[in-house]
Design an enzyme around this catalytic site. Sequence first.
Site, PDB file in Angstrom:
ATOM      1  CE  LYS A   1      -3.359 -10.544  -0.720  1.00  0.00           C
ATOM      2  NZ  LYS A   1      -3.607  -9.990   0.636  1.00  0.00           N
TER       3      LYS A   1
HETATM    4  C1  LIG Z   1      -3.218  -8.722   1.028  1.00  0.00           C
HETATM    5  C2  LIG Z   1      -3.875  -8.154   2.239  1.00  0.00           C
HETATM    6  C3  LIG Z   1      -3.758  -6.784   2.592  1.00  0.00           C
HETATM    7  C4  LIG Z   1      -2.892  -5.818   1.800  1.00  0.00           C
HETATM    8  O1  LIG Z   1      -3.384  -5.535   0.529  1.00  0.00           O
HETATM    9  P1  LIG Z   1      -2.406  -4.885  -0.565  1.00  0.00           P
HETATM   10  O2  LIG Z   1      -3.202  -4.873  -1.804  1.00  0.00           O
HETATM   11  O3  LIG Z   1      -1.194  -5.773  -0.636  1.00  0.00           O
HETATM   12  O4  LIG Z   1      -2.061  -3.517  -0.073  1.00  0.00           O
HETATM   13  C5  LIG Z   1      -4.423  -6.340   3.716  1.00  0.00           C
HETATM   14  N1  LIG Z   1      -5.155  -7.176   4.485  1.00  0.00           N
HETATM   15  C6  LIG Z   1      -5.298  -8.482   4.187  1.00  0.00           C
HETATM   16  C7  LIG Z   1      -6.083  -9.350   5.083  1.00  0.00           C
HETATM   17  C8  LIG Z   1      -4.662  -9.015   3.053  1.00  0.00           C
HETATM   18  O5  LIG Z   1      -4.802 -10.317   2.783  1.00  0.00           O
END
Ligand SMILES: *Cc1c(COP(=O)(O)O)cnc(C)c1O
Length: 514
Positions: free
Chosen positions: A113
Amino acid sequence: MRYFSTRGNDQLLSFEETVLTGLAPDGGLYIPEHIPALPSDWETTWKDLSFADLAVDILSLYISPLEISRAELAALVDRSYRSFRHPEVTPLAKLDDKTYILELWHGPTFAFKDVALQLLGNLFEFFLARRNARKTSGEQPETLTVVGATSGDTGSAAIYGLRGKENVSIFILHPKGRVSPIQEAQMTTVPDANVHNLAVHGTFDDCQDIVKALFADRTFNATHRLAAINSINWARILAQTVYYFYAYFRLRPQLPPTAPLQFVVPTGNFGDVLAGYYARRMGLPLARLGVATNANDILARFWRSGAYDRLDASAAGVRETLSPAMDILVSSNFERLLWYLALDGAADNDTRAACATVNAWMRAVKTDGRVELPAAVLALARRDFVAERVSDDETLATIRAHFCAVPPYTADPHTAVGLAAARTIARENPPATVQVVLSTAHPAKFSEAVTRALHDAPGFDFARDVLPDEFRGLLEREKRVVDVPAPDIELVKRVIERFAEAQPAPADAPLASV
Ligand SMILES: *Cc1c(COP(=O)(O)O)cnc(C)c1O
């Protein structure tokens, strides 16, 4: 380039308005008025660009230079990715001739993120600084109060995206004692004065309910200019398209010219994989995208049956899994894909008809908990995606198998969901297909699952093999956190008001510009 809501395209917004608004007032999600085609010489001009230079070229296809000049955009991008520890920002690791890992966790909080939130924080600051620079002295400066709830993982990426930003304060609620010690320390040891952690005596759902109620409180919302940074924000999707291109350019020259390239993505709210869909629709030559879910499998069920159905899951609520960042009931960004499916199923590229169709589908999801899409629409969805669900047992077995493989790789549980799904998906691929699994977190962030998978693996030593230097000593550092003794919205409001009053009004202070 302007943007409109998936539920109605009468109102067109600038990029700035889109980013600052987040969710459209009609409940829809903002999408670009068209998907830009790649420049005709993209393959030659882009192939050797650094991550940051590539990001500027791709982002500028979606942002008018009248809104953000190329020089300003380059400065924003540079600031956003300078905080990454790896010179390639999102490097590839090779597991075997057919399998690569795209590591998205070299940012400040060791989670994918960061790629989007580092940029979003800089965009917020840039837009506010520009608005405030236009004000006459004595006028109140515009500020934003970002409020969010976290079960651990996303809070720190949001905090690191916004720490120290001018005119922005951030309040993150977490359930006291229910986030892992590392995650709690990552959030609460940030010293910047605009960062506020609230440890709420209650559950994650309590925290989420309080945040929703704060946004619904019109007076409070207007007074403090609340802003959300959740995964439906368009800037987050846009930032994430870059690494699909970047990985393509690093990998393509090493592969046989005819080998299809497939990305497999651990998926929760469908933001990460949707970015790959935009890259593909822009013209990046990729095989079908792989959607990997855990037991919260609304998406895997959709690709099997054509029904988008929250009922199965809501009977039991969200299932707690070893990959908690993917524990969702519905996938908020899925509505954006639905819009393109509706468009492709409509006659003559009729965008108005697509909005009407999405409206009808989302109304059905709201009232009936499900919508069954026409067979032709499901066929369109299957042309672009393939989906698989992975259990916790498979996740643990996959972590172990890769740790013991040659070369060894230590995957976090989310990445392991992607790896396990990729194996299943590979059975139906043309044999020459090369897969890239997106790695969304560093294994140290999910030490419990990793240790559970590996505790008796020969030679495994968590502190030596997994723990990054940056995490050492983190637990001992000074913490700043406000205790909220009950899950009560009034107590949370008082905390936010107290800090807002303490903030000296920076009316005549010089404003940062990027
Ligand atoms: C947020 C997140 C995801 C999922 O991503 P999306 O964009 O919501 O599909 C997968 N793995 C981790 C570690 C995350 O923080």
